[in-house]
Design a protein around this motif. Sequence first.
Motif, PDB file in Angstrom:
ATOM      1  N   MET A   1      17.961  -3.179  -1.598  1.00 45.98           N
ATOM      2  CA  MET A   1      17.132  -4.282  -2.064  1.00 45.98           C
ATOM      3  C   MET A   1      17.626  -5.596  -1.455  1.00 45.98           C
ATOM      4  O   MET A   1      16.823  -6.451  -1.074  1.00 45.98           O
ATOM      5  CB  MET A   1      17.151  -4.370  -3.581  1.00 45.98           C
ATOM      6  N   GLN A   2      18.950  -5.726  -1.357  1.00 47.56           N
ATOM      7  CA  GLN A   2      19.497  -6.940  -0.741  1.00 47.56           C
ATOM      8  C   GLN A   2      19.036  -7.044   0.711  1.00 47.56           C
ATOM      9  O   GLN A   2      18.685  -8.121   1.188  1.00 47.56           O
ATOM     10  CB  GLN A   2      21.022  -6.922  -0.803  1.00 47.56           C
TER      11      GLN A   2
ATOM     12  N   ARG B   1       7.489  -5.445  -4.979  1.00 53.06           N
ATOM     13  CA  ARG B   1       6.976  -6.644  -4.310  1.00 53.06           C
ATOM     14  C   ARG B   1       7.526  -6.753  -2.897  1.00 53.06           C
ATOM     15  O   ARG B   1       6.804  -7.031  -1.947  1.00 53.06           O
ATOM     16  CB  ARG B   1       7.358  -7.888  -5.113  1.00 53.06           C
ATOM     17  N   LEU B   2       8.855  -6.509  -2.804  1.00 50.69           N
ATOM     18  CA  LEU B   2       9.492  -6.596  -1.487  1.00 50.69           C
ATOM     19  C   LEU B   2       8.901  -5.570  -0.532  1.00 50.69           C
ATOM     20  O   LEU B   2       8.598  -5.870   0.627  1.00 50.69           O
ATOM     21  CB  LEU B   2      11.008  -6.379  -1.618  1.00 50.69           C
ATOM     22  N   ASP B   3       8.738  -4.339  -1.071  1.00 53.16           N
ATOM     23  CA  ASP B   3       8.163  -3.266  -0.239  1.00 53.16           C
ATOM     24  C   ASP B   3       6.774  -3.643   0.248  1.00 53.16           C
ATOM     25  O   ASP B   3       6.452  -3.458   1.422  1.00 53.16           O
ATOM     26  CB  ASP B   3       8.106  -1.954  -1.031  1.00 53.16           C
ATOM     27  N   ASN B   4       5.976  -4.149  -0.693  1.00 54.78           N
ATOM     28  CA  ASN B   4       4.603  -4.513  -0.335  1.00 54.78           C
ATOM     29  C   ASN B   4       4.578  -5.607   0.720  1.00 54.78           C
ATOM     30  O   ASN B   4       3.780  -5.567   1.661  1.00 54.78           O
ATOM     31  CB  ASN B   4       3.833  -4.986  -1.581  1.00 54.78           C
ATOM     32  N   MET B   5       5.482  -6.557   0.537  1.00 53.17           N
ATOM     33  CA  MET B   5       5.492  -7.668   1.495  1.00 53.17           C
ATOM     34  C   MET B   5       5.920  -7.175   2.874  1.00 53.17           C
ATOM     35  O   MET B   5       5.289  -7.531   3.877  1.00 53.17           O
ATOM     36  CB  MET B   5       6.460  -8.751   1.021  1.00 53.17           C
ATOM     37  N   LEU B   6       6.961  -6.342   2.895  1.00 55.38           N
ATOM     38  CA  LEU B   6       7.450  -5.837   4.182  1.00 55.38           C
ATOM     39  C   LEU B   6       6.381  -4.985   4.857  1.00 55.38           C
ATOM     40  O   LEU B   6       6.221  -5.010   6.080  1.00 55.38           O
ATOM     41  CB  LEU B   6       8.732  -5.031   3.986  1.00 55.38           C
TER      42      LEU B   6
ATOM     43  N   ASP C   1      14.237   4.724 -15.646  1.00 56.20           N
ATOM     44  CA  ASP C   1      13.829   3.355 -15.422  1.00 56.20           C
ATOM     45  C   ASP C   1      12.501   3.341 -14.678  1.00 56.20           C
ATOM     46  O   ASP C   1      12.298   4.112 -13.752  1.00 56.20           O
ATOM     47  CB  ASP C   1      14.873   2.629 -14.563  1.00 56.20           C
ATOM     48  N   PRO C   2      11.595   2.456 -15.081  1.00 50.90           N
ATOM     49  CA  PRO C   2      10.363   2.334 -14.283  1.00 50.90           C
ATOM     50  C   PRO C   2      10.719   1.711 -12.936  1.00 50.90           C
ATOM     51  O   PRO C   2      11.749   1.044 -12.815  1.00 50.90           O
ATOM     52  CB  PRO C   2       9.513   1.376 -15.128  1.00 50.90           C
ATOM     53  N   PRO C   3       9.874   1.915 -11.934  1.00 50.24           N
ATOM     54  CA  PRO C   3      10.168   1.327 -10.630  1.00 50.24           C
ATOM     55  C   PRO C   3      10.294  -0.183 -10.731  1.00 50.24           C
ATOM     56  O   PRO C   3       9.462  -0.826 -11.369  1.00 50.24           O
ATOM     57  CB  PRO C   3       8.956   1.729  -9.772  1.00 50.24           C
ATOM     58  N   ASP C   4      11.355  -0.715 -10.128  1.00 47.68           N
ATOM     59  CA  ASP C   4      11.626  -2.140 -10.199  1.00 47.68           C
ATOM     60  C   ASP C   4      10.497  -2.930  -9.553  1.00 47.68           C
ATOM     61  O   ASP C   4      10.191  -2.734  -8.380  1.00 47.68           O
ATOM     62  CB  ASP C   4      12.950  -2.422  -9.462  1.00 47.68           C
ATOM     63  N   PRO C   5       9.850  -3.826 -10.329  1.00 45.59           N
ATOM     64  CA  PRO C   5       8.718  -4.585  -9.746  1.00 45.59           C
ATOM     65  C   PRO C   5       9.151  -5.443  -8.575  1.00 45.59           C
ATOM     66  O   PRO C   5       8.365  -5.699  -7.660  1.00 45.59           O
ATOM     67  CB  PRO C   5       8.236  -5.452 -10.911  1.00 45.59           C
TER      68      PRO C   5
END
Length: 380
Positions: free
Chosen positions: A248-249, A142-147, A134-138
């Motif tokens: 993710m949650q 997004r969450l990672d980038n925001m955090l 699976d490609p990395p979940d966008p």
Amino acid sequence: MDDQTRMMTGLTGLGGLPQADVDPDSVRKQQSLGQPQQDIGDILQQIMAITDESLDEAQARCWPEESPAHWGGSDDPTEGGRAGGGMAGGGLPLNFQHRKHALNCHRMKPALFSVLCEIKEKTVLSIRGVQEEDPPDPQIMRLDNMLLAEGVSGPEKGGGSAAAAAAAAAAGGSPTDSSIEHSDYRAKLAQIRQIYHSELEKYEQACSEFTNHVMNLLREQSRTRPISPKEIERMVAIIHRKFSSIQMQLKQSTCEAVMILRSRFLDARRKRRNFNKQATEVLNEYFYSHLSNPYPSEEAKEELAKKCGITVSQVSNWFGNKRIRYKKNIGKFQEEANLYAVKTAVDAANVSAQASQANSPATPNSGGYPAPCYTPDGRL
DNA sequence: TCGAATGATTCGCA
DNA sequence: TGCGAATCATTCGA
């Protein structure tokens, strides 16, 4: 070295079935047939005999008796405390023990094991393999980038204070103006960060423990059924995927908390503060020296924002408001325009003089035109 | 307290 | 997407 590897390597070079299981027929076959054929026939016979009993039943009766040393490659069927009795291992017939041990010690077992593993790879893995890459979940990205941007994840290098400072700058006030909100925001963000890291650590620990548990189980099971290392890897990947969905949650709820905090902080920002005098002066200077085209480029906006200690969008807002208000009431702004035109011209003259009386005269505006001078009715 | 000034927001348009 | 225009919301000074 794990049990399975030890078992496989330990078995190489063993002499085949123990004496107890070698019947005269086998000997005759060995003499008349080739060695490999005899081996295969032999091992199949052993398997047939063992499969009369269910695997679960056999395992339930065998595991309490097994010890790693027993599977380590010794060809002594009595090893492991089973010698000297007709029954061993909770009433398991010695014959069964011998057969099982003989099967495990048989030199063809590693080959058979690997063949079975290969078959599994071709069947099971080919079905499930599609999901593995699976490609990395966008969304996670997004969450990672925001955090990361908010300073919640990643190294703590004043991320929270940086975000707060940026917000404070966006508010247009000086750092001291918003110091109370700033420290409050920083404290709450630090709290969120702490909770996030603590929960993340718990998840990672749980994931690691569960992975180890499953790996141990699979290794144990690999003694009685073909489980390749690749299969174990796949299982680990499945576990990690499950745990990453939990993570993710956590990330989502952390982001929500940050957004709530930020919106509260931004609400405070809505309390408009006028730009300081110096900032207004810089903006006006630019506006009136570029009156023929009062549309600063992105670079110019950035430059002005930096000079004034405000954001680029605030610069855009200011120019938007200025253009419309100037246009609506040119007469009213005339005095201001003249003032800045003169100021710009004087500044330019000073710069020119300082530049060793250069031959090319500096111009007050970017278009190379003199600063506009207007009559009170608004005409040039 | 009131009105002007001013920064921010929203909406429609090209 | 950037801009003009209208409007809102807040600040500031008389």
